[in-house]
Structures are given as structure tokens and as C-alpha cells.
Design a protein around this motif. Sequence first.
Motif, short mmCIF file in Angstrom:
data_model
loop_
_atom_site.label_atom_id
_atom_site.label_comp_id
_atom_site.label_asym_id
_atom_site.label_seq_id
_atom_site.Cartn_x
_atom_site.Cartn_y
_atom_site.Cartn_z
N CYS A 118 0.84 -1.20 0.00
CA CYS A 118 0.00 0.00 0.00
C CYS A 118 0.88 1.26 0.00
CB CYS A 118 -0.89 -0.01 1.25
SG CYS A 118 -1.78 1.53 1.51
N CYS A 142 0.07 3.31 3.67
CA CYS A 142 0.50 2.87 5.00
C CYS A 142 1.62 1.83 4.92
CB CYS A 142 -0.69 2.32 5.79
SG CYS A 142 -1.24 0.70 5.24
N CYS A 160 -6.18 -1.63 0.02
CA CYS A 160 -5.44 -1.95 1.24
C CYS A 160 -6.42 -2.37 2.33
CB CYS A 160 -4.63 -0.74 1.71
SG CYS A 160 -3.80 -1.08 3.28
N CYS A 211 -5.51 -0.04 5.86
CA CYS A 211 -6.00 1.34 5.98
C CYS A 211 -7.26 1.57 5.17
CB CYS A 211 -4.90 2.35 5.65
SG CYS A 211 -4.48 2.47 3.90
ZN ZN Z 1 -2.80 0.95 3.54
#
Ligand code: ZN
Lengths: 255, 162
Positions: B124, B127, B149, B152
Amino acid sequence: MTSLPDEQTTQLVAGRLLEMADDELILSHRNSEWTGHAPILEEDIAFANIAQDEMGHALIWYELLRSLTGRDPDRLVFFREPCEYRNLQMVELPKGDWAFTVLRQYLFDTWEAGHLEALEQSRFTPVAEAAQKIGKEERYHLRHTAAWLCRLGRGTEESNSRMQAALDQLWPFHSQIWAAPPDYERLVTESLMPDLARLGSLWEDRVRTELSEAGLTPPGFGQPSAPLRDEHTEHLQPLIEEMQQVARLETEAGW
Amino acid sequence: MSEITENEVWEALGSITDPEIPVISIVELGVVRTVRVDAERTVVEITPTFSACPAYQAMAGSVERKLREMGATGVEVRTVLHPPWSTDWLSDEAREKLRRFGLAVPDRHQGNLEGAIEAGQAACPYCGSSNTRQTNPFGCTPCRAMGFCQDCRQPFEQLKPL
Ligand SMILES: [Zn+2]
């Protein structure tokens, strides 16, 4: 080798490149007809991409053709008559329903996988290099359409029957894919182009197996013999008219 | 008589970006393959990322304009297809710039393209989590796919491994 030995060989290679480019172009155009109309948004994006990729591949072959003959790709695409196109009849058929579209793309993608792999072995370096470039990108198409073959073939009763109907309609056209143009044999002997009949038989074995795994059976009937590449169905003319319309309005316009 | 050096050409081309990925140069992207300068000619070889890249003609035009602005003689911009472009060519620095731009880059596949496509996954860009899944192998341009993701809960774009 980076250049061809004589004029006759050059014309033969150019003739085959035109067939390959026209296949990509016409299939691309048919797939682009789904843009804005695909059953779900994800597929709208996917098929718009596949259409665009095929257009890019068509351009690679047209550019290679230009390097051999000087013929301008834009003139070839926008100012030829339908009877001068050399694409397969299979790719000019109307887009039909979603089952027809994904099955046609699957058949073409599986053919291309084997064909491109063989073209990578061409002794004519520009063909081998182009095939390697295109082949990497084509992996994405085949994965996608093979997944759809399985999903619809083994989905519901309706999805299976639509796939079977699409197969019944497409199969009679399938043998044209490995029909070689006149004097093509010479290119095979000189390892410039692959043996299409051999590729065709490998391809047919593969798709018969995968179709069967998806619960589909090719029909027992077909065309008695593969048509020549200058023979087309009634569906090509309207496609060409639409594709060329804008370019022909203002023939000297720059884009 | 050209007085421009090959290094100067590389440096100048380093100021051109892909219009669709404006955070790295076409040199960092791996589009510029070779630069050759001699008394009569300035030849630059470039290669497309994906064959149908809609920004490719714009990039080729930018290269040609840049060379003329520099006063290069005998300018020629050629397309080469070999070796075929690969996401593996992106340096760690380029990857970091793309990540900050919000575009995830798959790990280097080192020739195992089929494995990378099968995995279909990239960390991702927001994050850094590897707990992601690919939601569409196709995206808004030929070189991109779409991911999500699961940590997050953000959708993101990624480059397709090639
Ligand atoms: Zn993420």
C-alpha cells in the motif's frame, strides 16, 4: 538478421505483417464498442484497456510494415477499402453479447500466446523483438479472458448456454486462423515466420481441453474450407465506414 | 558541429517527465535507452512502457524539442522495442517518489513475470502494508492496475508488473 535478403521475401513478410496488424486493429475496434456499455464498471475499464493494448500492438506491426514497404500506417487504416483488409472473419463479427465478446477474445488470446512465442524465434530480428514486447503485455489479456471462460462456462445455466451459443457461432470461423497466405511456406523454410498449421493444431488441442473444462463443446460443423483473407462477411463494411468516417471528412488534417 | 556532450543530453532529458506520472523523469522511468552524439548527429533511442501508452508520443515530442532547444545537430529520436521495458528497471529512489505520489510499485520480479502477475499485489502506498489485494488487473492507463489496502481501507493505483 536485421534486413531481408530480397524483394520477394520482403513482400511476403510484409503481407503477413499486414494480416497480423489488421487482426489486432479490427478486434481492437470491436472491443472498443464496449466502452461505456460493459456489464460492470471493472469490465468497462478492462476491455477499454484490452482494446487500447491491441491498438498499440497493431501499430507495432504497421510500423514494421512501414519500415519494409514505406506504407504509412494512417493511410492503411483510414484509406483502404474493406476488401483490402486482411483480417480474420472471426474478429470482424459484431460484438454480440458479453459471452461472445469474452469467448472471442479468449480464442484470439490463446492463439496469440502460441503465435507470439513462435515469432520470438524468427531470424528476422525486428519481428522477434516486437513479438517479445507484445507477448509480455498479452499475458494480462489471456489471464483475464481465461478467467471469464471459466466463470461463465461453469457459472449458471444461462451463462453456460450463452457461452455455448457463442462457441457455436465462432467455431466455424476458427480454422482460418492458421491458414497461410500464398508462398508463406518459403518464410517457414527460412525461419522468418512460424509454421501456422503446426501452431494451429497445438492451439486447437489447448482450447478443446480448456473449453471442455469450462463445460463447453465445439460444434461438429464448420466451414468446409477456410476462406481467403480478402473474403469478408457483411459485417466488415459498416465497421470500416464508422472507423474511417472522421479521417475521410478532412483528408489532409493533422492529428 | 555539435558541441553538446552525451552527459549534457542525459541531464537535459532528466528534466522531462511522463505527463501522466509527473514525479519522475523519463530517464528514471527507463524510457530513454541510449544517447549518442557525434559531429553530425544526435541520436536518442527511447522505448514505450506499454505499447499503447497514450503519453508516449508526447514524450517523444518533448525529447525532440528539448534536443533542438539545446542546439543539438542532426536530431533523431528513434523507438526501440528491445529489451522490452520492465518495472524492474525502476530504481529504489524512483519507487519512493512514485509511492509518495500515491502509485504503488510491485517488487522486482527478476524475470518471473508470470509469478508477479499471479501474485498481483503491491504494498500500500499510503501505509506500507502488504495486506492488500488487487481489485482490477487493469486501470486508468495501460501501465496501471487497481488495488485495495485491507489495513488502511484505501483503494490505490499500482503499476502493473512488466
Ligand atoms: Zn494501507
